[in-house]
Enzyme design. Structure first.
Site, PDB file in Angstrom:
ATOM      1  N   SER A  49       0.783  -1.240   0.000  1.00  0.00           N
ATOM      2  CA  SER A  49       0.000   0.000   0.000  1.00  0.00           C
ATOM      3  C   SER A  49       0.814   1.291   0.000  1.00  0.00           C
ATOM      4  O   SER A  49       0.275   2.361  -0.230  1.00  0.00           O
ATOM      5  CB  SER A  49      -0.953   0.007   1.205  1.00  0.00           C
ATOM      6  OG  SER A  49      -0.249   0.172   2.418  1.00  0.00           O
ATOM      7  N   ALA A 111      -0.028  -9.274   7.766  1.00  0.00           N
ATOM      8  CA  ALA A 111       0.658 -10.225   6.878  1.00  0.00           C
ATOM      9  C   ALA A 111       1.471 -11.257   7.647  1.00  0.00           C
ATOM     10  O   ALA A 111       1.794 -12.322   7.110  1.00  0.00           O
ATOM     11  CB  ALA A 111       1.574  -9.461   5.922  1.00  0.00           C
ATOM     12  N   TYR A 233      22.856   1.586  10.305  1.00  0.00           N
ATOM     13  CA  TYR A 233      21.997   0.761   9.456  1.00  0.00           C
ATOM     14  C   TYR A 233      22.629  -0.608   9.140  1.00  0.00           C
ATOM     15  O   TYR A 233      22.284  -1.600   9.780  1.00  0.00           O
ATOM     16  CB  TYR A 233      21.618   1.512   8.154  1.00  0.00           C
ATOM     17  CG  TYR A 233      20.406   0.878   7.514  1.00  0.00           C
ATOM     18  CD1 TYR A 233      19.146   1.417   7.653  1.00  0.00           C
ATOM     19  CD2 TYR A 233      20.511  -0.331   6.815  1.00  0.00           C
ATOM     20  CE1 TYR A 233      18.023   0.792   7.122  1.00  0.00           C
ATOM     21  CE2 TYR A 233      19.402  -0.965   6.280  1.00  0.00           C
ATOM     22  CZ  TYR A 233      18.159  -0.395   6.426  1.00  0.00           C
ATOM     23  OH  TYR A 233      17.067  -1.033   5.909  1.00  0.00           O
TER      24      TYR A 233
HETATM   25  P1  NAD Z   1       6.667   1.755   3.787  1.00  0.00           P
HETATM   26  O1  NAD Z   1       6.450   2.071   5.201  1.00  0.00           O
HETATM   27  O2  NAD Z   1       6.472   2.809   2.775  1.00  0.00           O
HETATM   28  O3  NAD Z   1       5.767   0.509   3.350  1.00  0.00           O
HETATM   29  C1  NAD Z   1       5.630  -0.632   4.133  1.00  0.00           C
HETATM   30  C2  NAD Z   1       4.397  -1.371   3.745  1.00  0.00           C
HETATM   31  O4  NAD Z   1       4.250  -2.512   4.617  1.00  0.00           O
HETATM   32  C3  NAD Z   1       3.124  -0.553   3.899  1.00  0.00           C
HETATM   33  O5  NAD Z   1       2.281  -0.795   2.798  1.00  0.00           O
HETATM   34  C4  NAD Z   1       2.520  -1.098   5.196  1.00  0.00           C
HETATM   35  O6  NAD Z   1       1.116  -0.945   5.271  1.00  0.00           O
HETATM   36  C5  NAD Z   1       2.908  -2.552   5.067  1.00  0.00           C
HETATM   37  N1  NAD Z   1       2.846  -3.272   6.346  1.00  0.00           N
HETATM   38  C6  NAD Z   1       3.491  -3.000   7.500  1.00  0.00           C
HETATM   39  N2  NAD Z   1       3.194  -3.905   8.438  1.00  0.00           N
HETATM   40  C7  NAD Z   1       2.346  -4.788   7.861  1.00  0.00           C
HETATM   41  C8  NAD Z   1       1.681  -5.967   8.311  1.00  0.00           C
HETATM   42  N3  NAD Z   1       1.853  -6.425   9.539  1.00  0.00           N
HETATM   43  N4  NAD Z   1       0.869  -6.609   7.441  1.00  0.00           N
HETATM   44  C9  NAD Z   1       0.683  -6.164   6.168  1.00  0.00           C
HETATM   45  N5  NAD Z   1       1.302  -5.063   5.686  1.00  0.00           N
HETATM   46  C10 NAD Z   1       2.109  -4.385   6.515  1.00  0.00           C
HETATM   47  O7  NAD Z   1       8.133   1.143   3.715  1.00  0.00           O
HETATM   48  P2  NAD Z   1       9.218   1.087   2.559  1.00  0.00           P
HETATM   49  O8  NAD Z   1      10.243   2.099   2.856  1.00  0.00           O
HETATM   50  O9  NAD Z   1       8.599   1.014   1.217  1.00  0.00           O
HETATM   51  O10 NAD Z   1       9.877  -0.313   2.928  1.00  0.00           O
HETATM   52  C11 NAD Z   1       9.608  -1.511   2.236  1.00  0.00           C
HETATM   53  C12 NAD Z   1      10.883  -2.339   2.198  1.00  0.00           C
HETATM   54  O11 NAD Z   1      11.884  -1.617   1.480  1.00  0.00           O
HETATM   55  C13 NAD Z   1      11.459  -2.614   3.600  1.00  0.00           C
HETATM   56  O12 NAD Z   1      12.017  -3.898   3.601  1.00  0.00           O
HETATM   57  C14 NAD Z   1      12.569  -1.575   3.699  1.00  0.00           C
HETATM   58  O13 NAD Z   1      13.590  -1.940   4.592  1.00  0.00           O
HETATM   59  C15 NAD Z   1      13.060  -1.573   2.257  1.00  0.00           C
HETATM   60  N6  NAD Z   1      13.876  -0.397   1.864  1.00  0.00           N
HETATM   61  C16 NAD Z   1      13.467   0.861   2.142  1.00  0.00           C
HETATM   62  C17 NAD Z   1      14.287   1.934   1.781  1.00  0.00           C
HETATM   63  C18 NAD Z   1      13.892   3.358   2.077  1.00  0.00           C
HETATM   64  O14 NAD Z   1      14.737   4.229   2.040  1.00  0.00           O
HETATM   65  N7  NAD Z   1      12.644   3.638   2.327  1.00  0.00           N
HETATM   66  C19 NAD Z   1      15.497   1.706   1.120  1.00  0.00           C
HETATM   67  C20 NAD Z   1      15.870   0.406   0.813  1.00  0.00           C
HETATM   68  C21 NAD Z   1      15.041  -0.656   1.200  1.00  0.00           C
END
Ligand code: NAD
Length: 392
Positions: A49, A111, A233
């Site tokens: 989402s 999830a 990190y």
């Molecule tokens: P985000 O917070 O934008 O999105 C996380 C998503 O997970 C959301 O849709 C949220 O509703 C969902 N979620 C959380 N808990 C949940 C649950 N229990 N059940 C179902 N859905 C659930 O986060 P993001 O930054 O897009 O992170 C996603 C991945 O990308 C993570 O593994 C993060 O470590 C990785 N990442 C992020 C970055 C960054 O800079 N943002 C960089 C590299 C990697």
């Protein structure tokens, strides 16, 4: 009602349905205008989402022509409360997908739980048969287990404390912060939440139910970043979880059922999750400045499109020597990192407006919740009640 942002530090407690819809539309338009990726029949996106998960769903639907099931954990509007941004994003995505003749259904719930895994499996069996691509993009602060135990993740160092600059997101002031050391228990718990255990549970459940296509592909997201963020990190408690996630990718492949499992190392971007990490938001504001000046800045959508198009679905897939997909390659370019390091040494409260793209940081932050989006009239009465078609 008139919906305005209500922020507390790095949290925004309101979201704007029309702003979120426009954001989703913009991401879809971007993807539609790019060359198509390989066709994918059916895809499951866990954490669909917001942020990288939402971008993955859009890329798979609009670049790979995939039918998508998204797993989200969001709340609808109730009384005076708006829905969560992820709710509005998902409603907008489904509406667009329907208009464009693409199958899209959503399962809303935790999830990590067995029930949600089962609901998803039932839906795949009913509507798809099998899934070809599984994206695991959860970013969660905690994980509740079957037996009632709740694990919380922490953003701390491992071994020694770490002191460096940070930005106070309430005041834009630059100060020093000392990030404390995680205890063994905290590291263990962070790995439970953000490591690969639940990814493996999903892959096992899908495999045992016979709903994984032959040669299915799964991808989960990670981060590496520059040395100045490593103690916080890569080498910190979250890094231990990401290490576990990487090892899990190898274990998934070792099962020998033909599934290919990848870690994609993505760029640092403003999302709900990254705003919570000390030191990282200031790094992001400097990184944005440098990458925008060089004309190589990307948001989640551009990153994920490039990951699918140029890396995962390249023939053969384009990985580093450890088998990871690296859409963070532009962030990690030497010229980019040298310039960021120079700015990092010089940045202070007085010059943060000139040396960093703090405006861009905040624009992206408000955008996450559907605010500061071009073309939206925020003075207009807006109905916060929006349905996600497949959930109604
Ligand atoms: P985000 O917070 O934008 O999105 C996380 C998503 O997970 C959301 O849709 C949220 O509703 C969902 N979620 C959380 N808990 C949940 C649950 N229990 N059940 C179902 N859905 C659930 O986060 P993001 O930054 O897009 O992170 C996603 C991945 O990308 C993570 O593994 C993060 O470590 C990785 N990442 C992020 C970055 C960054 O800079 N943002 C960089 C590299 C990697």
């Amino acid at each position: 009602m008139i919906i305005q942002p209500k922020t507390r530090g790095f949290i925004c407690t309101t979201a704007h349905p029309e702003g979120c819809r426009q954001n989703v539309k913009n991401q879809i338009e971007y993807t539609k205008a790019m060359p198509k990726c390989k066709e994918v029949k059916n895809a499951l996106i866990i954490g669909a989402s917001m942020g990288y998960g939402l971008a993955s769903r859009i890329a798979l639907a609009y670049s790979c022509n995939a039918a998508t099931i998204g797993v989200i954990f969001d709340k609808p509007a109730s009384g005076k409360r708006t829905a969560t941004a992820g709710w509005y994003n998902t409603a907008a995505f489904e509406a667009c997908a329907k208009e464009d003749g693409l199958y899209a259904k959503t399962v809303n719930g935790d999830a990590f739980s067995k029930e949600i895994k089962q609901q998803v499996i039932n839906l795949i069996q009913k509507d798809m048969g099998k899934v070809d691509v599984v994206v695991y993009s959860l970013a969660a602060p905690r994980r509740a287990m079957e037996d009632g135990t709740v694990y919380s993740s922490v953003l701390k160092t491992v071994g020694e404390e770490y002191t460096n600059k940070t930005i106070d997101l309430r005041t834009n002031e630059i100060s020093e912060i000392t990030v404390p050391t995680a205890t063994e228990q905290e590291i263990h718990d962070t790995v439970k939440v953000m490591g690969g255990e639940d990814w493996m549970d999903w892959m096992n459940a899908l495999s045992e139910a016979g709903v994984l296509a032959e040669n299915a592909v799964t991808v989960a997201y990670s981060y590496i970043g520059p040395e100045l963020t490593h103690p916080m990190y890569l080498e910190g408690s979250i890094g231990m979880a990401k290490k576990h996630l990487f090892e899990t990718s190898k274990e998934i492949e070792a099962k020998g059922n033909g599934v290919k499992a990848y870690i994609s190392v993505n760029k640092a971007l403003v999302t709900q999750s990254s705003a919570a990490i000390p030191i990282v938001p200031l790094y992001i504001a400097l990184l944005y400045k440098v990458m925008k000046e060089k004309g190589i800045h990307e948001g989640c959508m551009e990153q994920i499109y490039r990951m699918f198009h140029d890396k995962l679905f390249a023939q053969p897939p384009l990985t580093d020597e450890e088998g990871r997909l690296r859409p963070d390659d532009w962030e990690m370019r030497e010229d980019v990192q040298q310039e960021v390091a120079r700015l990092w040494d010089n940045v202070s409260t007085e010059n943060v407006g000139q040396l960093s793209d703090i405006e861009g940081y905040w624009d992206d932050f408000f955008n996450l919740f559907g605010f500061r989006v071009e073309g939206i009239d925020y003075e207009k009465e807006t109905d916060p009640e929006v349905e996600i078609p497949s959930l109604s």
